[in-house]
Design a protein around this motif. Structure first.
Motif, PDB file in Angstrom:
ATOM      1  N   VAL A 155     -16.666  16.705  28.716  1.00 18.80           N
ATOM      2  CA  VAL A 155     -16.534  15.545  28.192  1.00 18.80           C
ATOM      3  C   VAL A 155     -17.614  14.629  28.705  1.00 18.80           C
ATOM      4  CG1 VAL A 155     -14.988  13.473  27.929  1.00 18.80           C
ATOM      5  CG2 VAL A 155     -13.927  15.740  27.537  1.00 18.80           C
ATOM      6  N   VAL A 156     -17.571  14.641  30.128  1.00 15.54           N
ATOM      7  CA  VAL A 156     -18.592  13.606  30.724  1.00 15.54           C
ATOM      8  C   VAL A 156     -20.237  14.047  30.355  1.00 15.54           C
ATOM      9  CG1 VAL A 156     -19.384  12.881  32.872  1.00 15.54           C
ATOM     10  CG2 VAL A 156     -16.956  12.817  32.471  1.00 15.54           C
ATOM     11  N   GLN A 157     -20.203  15.340  30.415  1.00 13.26           N
ATOM     12  CA  GLN A 157     -21.566  16.047  30.284  1.00 13.26           C
ATOM     13  C   GLN A 157     -22.004  15.815  28.678  1.00 13.26           C
ATOM     14  OE1 GLN A 157     -23.708  17.338  32.230  1.00 13.26           O
ATOM     15  NE2 GLN A 157     -25.338  17.413  30.662  1.00 13.26           N
ATOM     16  N   SER A 158     -21.037  15.758  27.668  1.00 13.09           N
ATOM     17  CA  SER A 158     -21.477  15.392  26.226  1.00 13.09           C
ATOM     18  C   SER A 158     -21.592  14.000  26.235  1.00 13.09           C
ATOM     19  CB  SER A 158     -20.091  15.734  25.451  1.00 13.09           C
ATOM     20  OG  SER A 158     -20.239  15.595  24.242  1.00 13.09           O
ATOM     21  N   GLN A 159     -20.933  12.948  26.608  1.00  7.52           N
ATOM     22  CA  GLN A 159     -21.119  11.650  26.775  1.00  7.52           C
ATOM     23  C   GLN A 159     -22.598  11.430  27.301  1.00  7.52           C
ATOM     24  OE1 GLN A 159     -17.995   9.275  28.398  1.00  7.52           O
ATOM     25  NE2 GLN A 159     -16.598  10.186  26.522  1.00  7.52           N
ATOM     26  N   TYR A 160     -22.776  12.070  28.397  1.00  9.31           N
ATOM     27  CA  TYR A 160     -24.106  11.951  29.092  1.00  9.31           C
ATOM     28  C   TYR A 160     -25.230  12.394  28.145  1.00  9.31           C
ATOM     29  CZ  TYR A 160     -28.082  12.901  32.232  1.00  9.31           C
ATOM     30  OH  TYR A 160     -29.408  12.964  32.866  1.00  9.31           O
ATOM     31  N   GLN A 161     -25.295  13.387  27.665  1.00 11.04           N
ATOM     32  CA  GLN A 161     -26.458  13.766  26.633  1.00 11.04           C
ATOM     33  C   GLN A 161     -26.258  12.733  25.462  1.00 11.04           C
ATOM     34  OE1 GLN A 161     -24.572  17.510  25.539  1.00 11.04           O
ATOM     35  NE2 GLN A 161     -25.944  18.632  27.350  1.00 11.04           N
ATOM     36  N   ASP A 162     -25.400  12.206  24.910  1.00 13.40           N
ATOM     37  CA  ASP A 162     -25.629  10.903  23.756  1.00 13.40           C
ATOM     38  C   ASP A 162     -26.167  10.073  24.610  1.00 13.40           C
ATOM     39  OD1 ASP A 162     -24.513  12.697  21.780  1.00 13.40           O
ATOM     40  OD2 ASP A 162     -22.317  11.927  22.260  1.00 13.40           O
ATOM     41  N   ILE A 163     -25.870   9.477  25.784  1.00 18.58           N
ATOM     42  CA  ILE A 163     -26.359   8.253  26.456  1.00 18.58           C
ATOM     43  C   ILE A 163     -27.789   8.678  26.518  1.00 18.58           C
ATOM     44  CG2 ILE A 163     -26.549   7.099  28.681  1.00 18.58           C
ATOM     45  CD1 ILE A 163     -23.408   7.255  28.754  1.00 18.58           C
ATOM     46  N   VAL A 164     -28.360   9.664  27.033  1.00 16.53           N
ATOM     47  CA  VAL A 164     -29.667  10.139  27.115  1.00 16.53           C
ATOM     48  C   VAL A 164     -30.438   9.865  25.732  1.00 16.53           C
ATOM     49  CG1 VAL A 164     -31.360  11.726  27.538  1.00 16.53           C
ATOM     50  CG2 VAL A 164     -29.650  11.457  29.182  1.00 16.53           C
TER      51      VAL A 164
END
Length: 151
Positions: free
Chosen positions: A127-136
């Motif tokens: 979940v955190v990795q997916s959100q991180y990718q969207d933030i990038v």
């Protein structure tokens, strides 16, 4: 050894980051001059709200009360405060707003990277990795849009 409270603390930190982002984009919406840019900022407000809800659900699932509100301190909070300061001055223009949004995304990226480095359990990490990718992606778009404006 990690405990549920340790995971919850990490997730609550990111939850506050997401709420800080919502607040920053809300400020940007109020001051941008362009409808298409306002729409983009609204999309990010919605995205950060969804991120916050996901994180809050995971925290609650750990048996811990999710934090409410935005962070009181930290780099991201100061970045969004800087955005508000710039927006209330005479120099507010869309390129400046985008520049400050990119700075906010820089801080969000750093916070997510910090939490991802801790070695979260796989279901939380996804979940955190997916959100991180969207933030990038949001960061890169802010930079691209800002760079497209004449200076």
């Amino acid at each position: 050894m990690w405990w549920n409270q340790d995971f919850a603390d990490s997730l609550n930190h990111l939850l506050q980051i997401c709420r800080d982002g919502q607040e920053g984009y809300s400020q940007a919406v109020e001051h941008t001059k362009l409808d298409w840019l306002r729409d983009q900022f609204h999309n990010y407000i919605t995205q950060r709200s969804q991120f916050a809800a996901e994180l809050a659900n995971i925290v609650a699932g750990l048996g811990v009360e999710p934090d409410a509100g935005t962070s009181v301190a930290g780099v991201l909070h100061r970045t969004w405060i800087d955005l508000r300061t710039i927006l209330t001055g005479d120099t507010a223009d869309d390129a400046v707003i985008l520049d400050e949004c990119e700075r906010g995304e820089d801080a969000a990226k750093e916070a997510y990277e910090h939490e991802l480095e801790k070695g979260l359990p796989e279901h939380i990490h996804r979940v955190v990795q997916s959100q991180y990718q969207d933030i990038v992606r949001a960061h890169d778009l802010m930079r691209e849009m800002r760079d497209a404006f004449p200076r």
